[in-house]
Design an enzyme around this catalytic site. Structure first.
Site, PDB file in Angstrom:
ATOM      1  N   PHE A 152      41.620  -1.902  67.686  1.00  0.00           N
ATOM      2  CA  PHE A 152      40.466  -2.617  67.137  1.00  0.00           C
ATOM      3  C   PHE A 152      39.598  -1.633  66.339  1.00  0.00           C
ATOM      4  CE2 PHE A 152      36.422  -4.936  67.561  1.00  0.00           C
ATOM      5  CZ  PHE A 152      36.837  -6.246  67.389  1.00  0.00           C
ATOM      6  N   ASP A 233      40.757  -0.137  77.040  1.00  0.00           N
ATOM      7  CA  ASP A 233      39.874  -1.213  76.611  1.00  0.00           C
ATOM      8  C   ASP A 233      40.524  -2.530  77.038  1.00  0.00           C
ATOM      9  OD1 ASP A 233      38.577  -3.264  75.251  1.00  0.00           O
ATOM     10  OD2 ASP A 233      38.223  -2.036  73.466  1.00  0.00           O
ATOM     11  N   TYR A 258      32.602 -11.588  76.774  1.00  0.00           N
ATOM     12  CA  TYR A 258      32.400 -12.856  76.058  1.00  0.00           C
ATOM     13  C   TYR A 258      33.699 -13.501  75.602  1.00  0.00           C
ATOM     14  CZ  TYR A 258      32.181  -9.558  72.016  1.00  0.00           C
ATOM     15  OH  TYR A 258      32.421  -8.559  71.114  1.00  0.00           O
ATOM     16  N   LYS A 259      34.841 -12.894  75.933  1.00  0.00           N
ATOM     17  CA  LYS A 259      36.120 -13.487  75.552  1.00  0.00           C
ATOM     18  C   LYS A 259      36.603 -14.358  76.709  1.00  0.00           C
ATOM     19  CE  LYS A 259      36.786 -10.008  72.080  1.00  0.00           C
ATOM     20  NZ  LYS A 259      37.029  -8.599  71.850  1.00  0.00           N
ATOM     21  N   ARG A 408      45.751 -16.438  65.132  1.00  0.00           N
ATOM     22  CA  ARG A 408      45.798 -16.301  66.594  1.00  0.00           C
ATOM     23  C   ARG A 408      45.404 -17.624  67.227  1.00  0.00           C
ATOM     24  NH1 ARG A 408      42.218 -11.181  68.301  1.00  0.00           N
ATOM     25  NH2 ARG A 408      40.620 -12.643  67.614  1.00  0.00           N
TER      26      ARG A 408
HETATM   27  C1  PLP Z   1      36.157  -7.789  71.214  1.00  0.00           C
HETATM   28  C2  PLP Z   1      36.490  -6.348  71.182  1.00  0.00           C
HETATM   29  C3  PLP Z   1      35.498  -5.397  70.957  1.00  0.00           C
HETATM   30  C4  PLP Z   1      34.082  -5.837  70.697  1.00  0.00           C
HETATM   31  O1  PLP Z   1      33.191  -4.790  70.685  1.00  0.00           O
HETATM   32  P1  PLP Z   1      31.640  -5.115  70.802  1.00  0.00           P
HETATM   33  O2  PLP Z   1      31.050  -3.798  71.016  1.00  0.00           O
HETATM   34  O3  PLP Z   1      31.456  -6.099  71.910  1.00  0.00           O
HETATM   35  O4  PLP Z   1      31.222  -5.735  69.512  1.00  0.00           O
HETATM   36  C5  PLP Z   1      35.863  -4.058  70.965  1.00  0.00           C
HETATM   37  N1  PLP Z   1      37.149  -3.695  71.165  1.00  0.00           N
HETATM   38  C6  PLP Z   1      38.129  -4.600  71.364  1.00  0.00           C
HETATM   39  C7  PLP Z   1      39.532  -4.156  71.587  1.00  0.00           C
HETATM   40  C8  PLP Z   1      37.828  -5.947  71.369  1.00  0.00           C
HETATM   41  O5  PLP Z   1      38.786  -6.849  71.562  1.00  0.00           O
END
Ligand code: PLP
Length: 448
Positions: A152, A233, A258-259, A408
């Protein structure tokens, strides 16, 4: 919850460990999808969410749907604030002081952690900064951070920034292991890259685009054999896939709530620190990481908390904690093993329908087929993915698009129905068969 009727005939054919146990025997008809819904062991959970009326929500891996319990807890926290003001810290029904640790303790089983190894705090990227600042100790000959090239973007920016903060050049000290096929990363390739100059490994549990689930236990074992610390992560597996972080001996982890954990847009995130590291100095110290009994001494010297709470920085957003707490009740009532079983059954059904109905129209499944190698969403590729996503949205199905060509779809175990999957695939087929997407603009939306 009264809903504990295990129905092995409807587990989608996977054992509790998520391995195939027998032929699944899905059928392509709508009647079959409805039949599965009628007998689904988790069917009661959908009622605990507000879902957009008249639409099919397939984007719970980006922003989970709101559980009624989350909304109720936020209202309660607001009333506590009105009623109690500052006294809410100690006298609210769930006293705000210590709530982050308390929710962390309740969340710990989802991570396979001990109760004091998890705390709800900060944000995903913030927690990555905190933990990498703490665990990255470049030293003579061991200066590099290893990640994967499909990670990400925010994680990658943060890793580069952490390297730069130590006065090192990220182009030289961040190793991003390449993907052979553009979608997945081989564990063996990651292991080959764990060389003597690597100080730290940071990887996702589930790759956000393809949905590949990495073998965290194996990667942790190899990293440790080579004297390297490792963190994950879990943003795309928390609340969807069981973990055993403590038993696997993972050094640290962090994730988004939040997911699949449905704690609301921009909610506080979580972090895990293995108790072997308790007592290690948090690199980014703040008063909220204090030993709770000492915090309000306002001493000039920092006394960190004994557990993962030490890695907190500042005051947590109580409204966000309230939502996280309410949402967590729903996940815990369902149980992570049952969630995983149903999620695997749904993604496998989605791939079954895709194979039958969509592959003649240039769609391909980019997600690994093996249940132990995938998370909770299915990634379909198509050369016209942007337009197809827009056409899907216009038809009331909410997918998400990830450049350059990935759609997705996340059938979420707690609220997506078999029929919704059936309908989503039918919409996709009608779109490409009629060519209606070709009239749509090929520029992606800002938030897609
Ligand atoms: C959703 C997600 C994030 C989101 O980061 P925020 O700091 O909450 O904006 C980071 N890394 C991964 C792998 C994600 O899926």
């Amino acid at each position: 919850m009264p809903e504990h009727d295990e129905e092995p005939a409807h587990d989608g054919g996977w054992s509790r460990q998520g391995r195939p146990t027998r032929d699944v025997g899905y059928e392509p008809s709508l009647a079959y999808a409805r039949e599965r819904d009628r007998h689904d062991p988790l069917r009661q959970f959908r009622r605990r969410f507000t879902l957009p009326r008249g639409r099919i929500y397939m984007d719970g891996n980006s922003l989970g749907a709101p559980p009624h319990e989350a909304v109720r807890e936020v209202h309660r926290a607001l009333r506590d604030w009105q009623r109690l003001g500052i006294d809410g810290w100690m006298s609210a029904a769930e006293p705000w002081f210590g709530w982050a640790e308390q929710i962390g303790r309740r969340q710990a089983p989802l991570a396979g952690a001990e109760p004091d190894e998890v705390v709800v705090t900060g944000g995903t990227t913030i927690n990555l900064h905190q933990l990498v600042a703490t665990f990255y100790r470049p030293r003579a000959g061991r200066t590099k951070i290893l990640t994967d090239a499909l990670n990400f973007p925010s994680d990658r920016y943060a890793l580069e920034a952490q390297i730069a903060l130590r006065g090192l050049d990220p182009r030289e000290h961040l190793i991003a292991v390449a993907s052979e096929d553009g979608h997945t990363i081989a564990e063996a390739a990651l292991e080959r890259a764990m060389t003597a100059d690597v100080a730290l490994v940071v990887l996702p549990s589930v790759l956000y685009r393809s949905g590949q689930l990495l073998d965290m236990q194996r990667l942790t074992r190899t990293a440790h054999e080579r004297g390297i610390e490792i963190g994950f992560d879990l943003s795309h597996s928390a609340g969807c896939v069981p973990h055993a972080l403590h038993a696997w001996d993972v050094d640290f982890a962090f994730w988004c709530n939040y997911k699949y954990l449905n704690a609301g847009p921009g909610s506080l995130a979580s972090l895990f620190v293995h108790r072997r590291h308790f007592g290690r100095r948090p690199a980014l110290a703040g008063w909220w990481g204090s030993d709770k009994a000492r915090q309000f001494d306002m001493a000039s010297e920092f006394t960190p908390a004994a557990g993962a709470g030490a890695w907190q920085i500042g005051t947590p957003g109580i409204l966000s904690l309230a939502a996280a707490s309410g949402a967590l009740d729903v996940t815990l009532d369902a149980g992570i093993e049952r969630i995983r079983n149903r999620s695997l059954a749904l993604t496998s059904y989605l791939m079954f329908l895709t194979d039958r109905q969509l592959t003649p129209y240039e769609f391909q499944v980019a997600t690994p087929r093996e249940p132990e190698r995938r998370g909770g969403h299915v990634a379909l590729t198509h050369p016209a993915a942007v337009q197809i996503c827009k056409a899907l949205k216009a038809r009331g199905v909410v997918p998400d698009f990830r450049p350059p060509n990935v759609i997705r779809l996340a059938p979420v175990a707690l609220y997506t129905t078999w029929e919704e999957i059936w309908r989503s695939v039918r919409h996709l087929r009608q779109i490409v068969a009629s060519g209606e997407h070709r009239q749509l603009d090929a520029t992606p939306q800002v938030v897609a």
